[in-house]
Design a protein around this motif. Sequence first.
Motif, PDB file in Angstrom:
ATOM      1  N   ALA A  15     -26.615 -21.532  15.450  1.00  0.00           N
ATOM      2  CA  ALA A  15     -26.386 -21.890  14.040  1.00  0.00           C
ATOM      3  C   ALA A  15     -25.726 -23.262  13.933  1.00  0.00           C
ATOM      4  CB  ALA A  15     -25.487 -20.831  13.393  1.00  0.00           C
ATOM      5  N   SER A  16     -25.952 -23.929  12.791  1.00  0.00           N
ATOM      6  CA  SER A  16     -25.228 -25.200  12.589  1.00  0.00           C
ATOM      7  C   SER A  16     -23.771 -24.888  12.271  1.00  0.00           C
ATOM      8  CB  SER A  16     -25.876 -26.012  11.468  1.00  0.00           C
ATOM      9  OG  SER A  16     -25.751 -25.315  10.236  1.00  0.00           O
ATOM     10  N   GLN A  17     -23.557 -23.759  11.610  1.00  0.00           N
ATOM     11  CA  GLN A  17     -22.194 -23.352  11.239  1.00  0.00           C
ATOM     12  C   GLN A  17     -22.132 -21.834  11.183  1.00  0.00           C
ATOM     13  OE1 GLN A  17     -19.520 -25.498  10.597  1.00  0.00           O
ATOM     14  NE2 GLN A  17     -18.382 -23.583  10.596  1.00  0.00           N
ATOM     15  N   LEU A  18     -21.113 -21.277  11.824  1.00  0.00           N
ATOM     16  CA  LEU A  18     -20.891 -19.828  11.706  1.00  0.00           C
ATOM     17  C   LEU A  18     -19.519 -19.596  11.082  1.00  0.00           C
ATOM     18  CD1 LEU A  18     -21.417 -16.786  12.320  1.00  0.00           C
ATOM     19  CD2 LEU A  18     -20.375 -17.175  14.562  1.00  0.00           C
ATOM     20  N   TYR A  19     -19.500 -18.857   9.980  1.00  0.00           N
ATOM     21  CA  TYR A  19     -18.242 -18.421   9.379  1.00  0.00           C
ATOM     22  C   TYR A  19     -18.045 -16.958   9.744  1.00  0.00           C
ATOM     23  CZ  TYR A  19     -18.675 -22.601   6.482  1.00  0.00           C
ATOM     24  OH  TYR A  19     -18.793 -23.895   6.054  1.00  0.00           O
ATOM     25  N   VAL A  20     -16.952 -16.656  10.437  1.00  0.00           N
ATOM     26  CA  VAL A  20     -16.642 -15.268  10.783  1.00  0.00           C
ATOM     27  C   VAL A  20     -15.613 -14.772   9.779  1.00  0.00           C
ATOM     28  CG1 VAL A  20     -15.732 -13.699  12.540  1.00  0.00           C
ATOM     29  CG2 VAL A  20     -17.108 -15.680  13.236  1.00  0.00           C
TER      30      VAL A  20
ATOM     31  N   CYS B 226     -13.262  -3.509  22.085  1.00  0.00           N
ATOM     32  CA  CYS B 226     -14.492  -4.312  22.150  1.00  0.00           C
ATOM     33  C   CYS B 226     -14.594  -4.968  23.517  1.00  0.00           C
ATOM     34  CB  CYS B 226     -14.479  -5.384  21.076  1.00  0.00           C
ATOM     35  SG  CYS B 226     -14.214  -4.718  19.428  1.00  0.00           S
ATOM     36  N   GLN B 227     -15.809  -5.425  23.832  1.00  0.00           N
ATOM     37  CA  GLN B 227     -16.036  -6.077  25.125  1.00  0.00           C
ATOM     38  C   GLN B 227     -16.883  -7.318  24.942  1.00  0.00           C
ATOM     39  OE1 GLN B 227     -16.151  -2.290  28.033  1.00  0.00           O
ATOM     40  NE2 GLN B 227     -17.434  -3.946  28.779  1.00  0.00           N
ATOM     41  N   SER B 228     -16.342  -8.456  25.377  1.00  0.00           N
ATOM     42  CA  SER B 228     -17.134  -9.689  25.318  1.00  0.00           C
ATOM     43  C   SER B 228     -16.541 -10.705  26.277  1.00  0.00           C
ATOM     44  CB  SER B 228     -17.134 -10.249  23.900  1.00  0.00           C
ATOM     45  OG  SER B 228     -17.630 -11.573  23.899  1.00  0.00           O
ATOM     46  N   ASP B 229     -17.406 -11.488  26.882  1.00  0.00           N
ATOM     47  CA  ASP B 229     -16.914 -12.562  27.748  1.00  0.00           C
ATOM     48  C   ASP B 229     -16.689 -13.842  26.953  1.00  0.00           C
ATOM     49  OD1 ASP B 229     -16.879 -11.143  30.179  1.00  0.00           O
ATOM     50  OD2 ASP B 229     -19.036 -11.378  30.411  1.00  0.00           O
ATOM     51  N   ASP B 230     -17.254 -13.918  25.757  1.00  0.00           N
ATOM     52  CA  ASP B 230     -17.327 -15.214  25.076  1.00  0.00           C
ATOM     53  C   ASP B 230     -16.625 -15.280  23.716  1.00  0.00           C
ATOM     54  OD1 ASP B 230     -19.279 -15.847  27.101  1.00  0.00           O
ATOM     55  OD2 ASP B 230     -20.693 -14.640  25.920  1.00  0.00           O
ATOM     56  N   TYR B 231     -16.233 -14.133  23.170  1.00  0.00           N
ATOM     57  CA  TYR B 231     -15.851 -14.125  21.760  1.00  0.00           C
ATOM     58  C   TYR B 231     -14.696 -15.065  21.435  1.00  0.00           C
ATOM     59  CZ  TYR B 231     -14.398 -12.412  17.186  1.00  0.00           C
ATOM     60  OH  TYR B 231     -14.036 -12.328  15.862  1.00  0.00           O
ATOM     61  N   PHE B 232     -13.567 -14.913  22.105  1.00  0.00           N
ATOM     62  CA  PHE B 232     -12.395 -15.699  21.695  1.00  0.00           C
ATOM     63  C   PHE B 232     -12.610 -17.195  21.946  1.00  0.00           C
ATOM     64  CE2 PHE B 232     -10.396 -11.444  22.277  1.00  0.00           C
ATOM     65  CZ  PHE B 232     -10.075 -11.256  20.942  1.00  0.00           C
ATOM     66  N   ALA B 233     -13.184 -17.542  23.110  1.00  0.00           N
ATOM     67  CA  ALA B 233     -13.405 -18.961  23.423  1.00  0.00           C
ATOM     68  C   ALA B 233     -14.393 -19.597  22.438  1.00  0.00           C
ATOM     69  CB  ALA B 233     -13.915 -19.101  24.848  1.00  0.00           C
ATOM     70  N   MET B 234     -15.249 -18.767  21.846  1.00  0.00           N
ATOM     71  CA  MET B 234     -16.225 -19.278  20.878  1.00  0.00           C
ATOM     72  C   MET B 234     -15.555 -20.029  19.733  1.00  0.00           C
ATOM     73  SD  MET B 234     -18.481 -16.866  18.359  1.00  0.00           S
ATOM     74  CE  MET B 234     -17.033 -16.441  17.361  1.00  0.00           C
TER      75      MET B 234
ATOM     76  N   PRO C 175     -29.122  -9.763  18.403  1.00  0.00           N
ATOM     77  CA  PRO C 175     -28.889 -10.529  19.628  1.00  0.00           C
ATOM     78  C   PRO C 175     -27.510 -10.215  20.210  1.00  0.00           C
ATOM     79  CG  PRO C 175     -29.264 -11.984  17.724  1.00  0.00           C
ATOM     80  CD  PRO C 175     -29.298 -10.593  17.211  1.00  0.00           C
ATOM     81  N   GLY C 176     -27.455 -10.007  21.493  1.00  0.00           N
ATOM     82  CA  GLY C 176     -26.178  -9.728  22.158  1.00  0.00           C
ATOM     83  C   GLY C 176     -25.877  -8.253  22.292  1.00  0.00           C
ATOM     84  N   ALA C 177     -26.731  -7.374  21.731  1.00  0.00           N
ATOM     85  CA  ALA C 177     -26.454  -5.927  21.803  1.00  0.00           C
ATOM     86  C   ALA C 177     -26.493  -5.476  23.257  1.00  0.00           C
ATOM     87  CB  ALA C 177     -27.478  -5.144  20.988  1.00  0.00           C
TER      88      ALA C 177
ATOM     89  N   ILE D  97     -18.330  -8.750  17.367  1.00  0.00           N
ATOM     90  CA  ILE D  97     -17.840  -9.513  18.520  1.00  0.00           C
ATOM     91  C   ILE D  97     -18.964  -9.806  19.507  1.00  0.00           C
ATOM     92  CG2 ILE D  97     -16.396  -9.119  20.592  1.00  0.00           C
ATOM     93  CD1 ILE D  97     -14.106  -8.381  18.705  1.00  0.00           C
ATOM     94  N   GLN D  98     -19.976  -8.940  19.548  1.00  0.00           N
ATOM     95  CA  GLN D  98     -21.130  -9.198  20.423  1.00  0.00           C
ATOM     96  C   GLN D  98     -22.104 -10.203  19.816  1.00  0.00           C
ATOM     97  OE1 GLN D  98     -23.032  -5.388  21.257  1.00  0.00           O
ATOM     98  NE2 GLN D  98     -22.023  -5.304  23.242  1.00  0.00           N
ATOM     99  N   VAL D  99     -22.324 -10.080  18.511  1.00  0.00           N
ATOM    100  CA  VAL D  99     -23.378 -10.903  17.903  1.00  0.00           C
ATOM    101  C   VAL D  99     -22.881 -12.324  17.611  1.00  0.00           C
ATOM    102  CG1 VAL D  99     -23.013 -10.324  15.428  1.00  0.00           C
ATOM    103  CG2 VAL D  99     -25.323 -10.749  16.270  1.00  0.00           C
ATOM    104  N   ALA D 100     -21.566 -12.476  17.377  1.00  0.00           N
ATOM    105  CA  ALA D 100     -21.031 -13.774  16.949  1.00  0.00           C
ATOM    106  C   ALA D 100     -21.348 -14.909  17.931  1.00  0.00           C
ATOM    107  CB  ALA D 100     -19.521 -13.663  16.720  1.00  0.00           C
ATOM    108  N   PRO D 101     -21.061 -14.755  19.239  1.00  0.00           N
ATOM    109  CA  PRO D 101     -21.346 -15.877  20.141  1.00  0.00           C
ATOM    110  C   PRO D 101     -22.842 -16.227  20.193  1.00  0.00           C
ATOM    111  CG  PRO D 101     -19.886 -14.284  21.203  1.00  0.00           C
ATOM    112  CD  PRO D 101     -20.396 -13.645  19.947  1.00  0.00           C
ATOM    113  N   GLU D 102     -23.692 -15.211  20.004  1.00  0.00           N
ATOM    114  CA  GLU D 102     -25.141 -15.472  20.001  1.00  0.00           C
ATOM    115  C   GLU D 102     -25.525 -16.327  18.800  1.00  0.00           C
ATOM    116  OE1 GLU D 102     -27.288 -14.341  22.388  1.00  0.00           O
ATOM    117  OE2 GLU D 102     -25.577 -13.466  23.463  1.00  0.00           O
TER     118      GLU D 102
END
Length: 531
Positions: free
Chosen positions: A196-201, A327-335, A48-50, A186-191
């Motif tokens: 998810a109930s919890q995401l650990y990066v 990397c390119q993402s609109d959502d990663y850091f704010a996530m 997801p997010g690719a 960085i693409q898949v994390a926001p998806e």
Amino acid sequence: MADVDVAVVGAGFAGIYAVHAFRSAGLTVRAFEAGSGIGGTWFWNCYPGARCDVESKDYSYSFSPELEQEWSWSERYPAQPEVLRYLNHVADRFGLWPFIQLNTRVTGATWDSARSEWVVTTDDGAQRTARFCVLAVGCLSAYQVPSLPGLESFAGPWYHTSRWPRAGMDLTGQRVGLIGTGSTGIQVAPEIAGVASQLYVFQRTANFSVPNRNRAIDPEWERAFKANYRSYRKQAQESFLGVPLTGTGRPALAEPAEQIQRNLMERWQAGGGMPFLGAYTDVLVDRAANDIVAEFMRDRIREAVDDPQLAELLSPRAFPVGAKRLCQSDDYFAMFNQPNVTLVDIRTAPIDSVYPGGLRTSAASYELDALVFATGFDALTGSLTRIDVRGTGGVALAEKWAAGPRTYLGVATAGFPNMFMVTGPGSPSVLSNMVVSIEQHVEWIRDCVGYLGSYGFSIVEAKPSAEDAWMAHVTEVAHSTVFPLADSWYIGANIPGKPRVFMPYLGGVGPYRSRCDEVAAAGYEGFVLSV
Ligand code: N01
């Protein structure tokens, strides 16, 4: 007589075009593809997010003016399913399916000197012979999963992003661990964080990322753009990155500080990595200029992330910006402001092991239902050396490249007659718009094969001296930039034990094309042609 003129290994962007180009030149072709569909990278990476980080107007074939007029992209940066649809359309439109054998992995290719042909072995045990062998295996195909103690005991599902289940993976309400914070992570994390109930990066190295500012393609804009597509394509072929860019043409170090900030901010707002990094001429060659851009990017992270400590942990400091793929993402850091997302610093507290219910670092344990590896690839060489390729005298490619890849122009390697690589190590490949580089290589190979036929030759092989000179040049160019300052996959640093050799060619797409053309015009200078 060989079964076909050309055996093509792989049916991604490169293999698909190779089949078309060689057939159009009157050659017989068979392509072998391990996947159950065509598309290569765009087949396998269905997480997801690719999404592509090169704009759709650039990341598409230029060989057919009709194709480029007929096809309409829906978004500025195309998502994986759309790129895959495009490639399937190309195969339909040009009637390529009869020449592509799916579900067939090439396990070996051996040069038979007595018969002057390649014997290609596939995983169904079959053998086919070909006069030429073209390895169109992709630069980022051999995925790597780190060997974590206890991984086999993990009770939940785990996947590498490059082998995401085609039917999807429902992570709704799950506790998910994600290892890897490169372009994929960085693409898949926001998806994942969205469901998810919890995401650990689990972050080993913080990474730079620019916004996409993705948007739907406006039909009016598309019409106007397509009116000049031919001249745009030509500019792309002659450009540095395979994408026509408008930088300022000035060095940052000669620019007033406020002006730099204004310029960078404009590009940041417009989105996209190539225009942002290309703003100034010295960013990738001068560390002081690079530091200015890196600090600008850290400022943006501090703006996006509410918790200053977290923002600092997410701020890259270990390498110059651009020296690892931006990397390119609109959502990663704010996530990371979401309550269900936790950043785990595995630089200071490394992963210790996996257990049935989760993952343990040297500092804590994390209960997990699923584990996702976005841990990258044995880039540029892995997809080639994992095939048992044997040249003159039975020498294995993996053996020849034990101290790092050696090629002439990134398209051929001495000791392996009539074998070509599409976007191999030593060519601009991953440091360019891949589609432009793929087309250039395929056409150059097609013309080389045509030249042999026209002049009564049947064998072409790179000279060791030409290869030595080319590799020295590739290294010299790389070391005039900031690229070797990063522990990147460009230099093989991500694979334990892999020799550190800077693999892509940084001299630019346009100049590289000219060099290849000069070699051809001089009767394939640096190659031995024989009967
Ligand atoms: O892989 P990567 P990727 N323990 O190698 C971490 C293209 N691409 O799949 O930096 C813990 O870049 C590793 O950490 P570190 C693009 O060219 C394009 O993301 O080595 N962590 C890193 O964070 C890209 O560059 C697009 O310390 C481990 C991550 O895993 C290339 O593919 C999208 C580890 C790997 O990052 C590869 O990207 C996606 C370990 N043992 C990909 N091993 C677009 O077009 C590795 N890591 C947008």
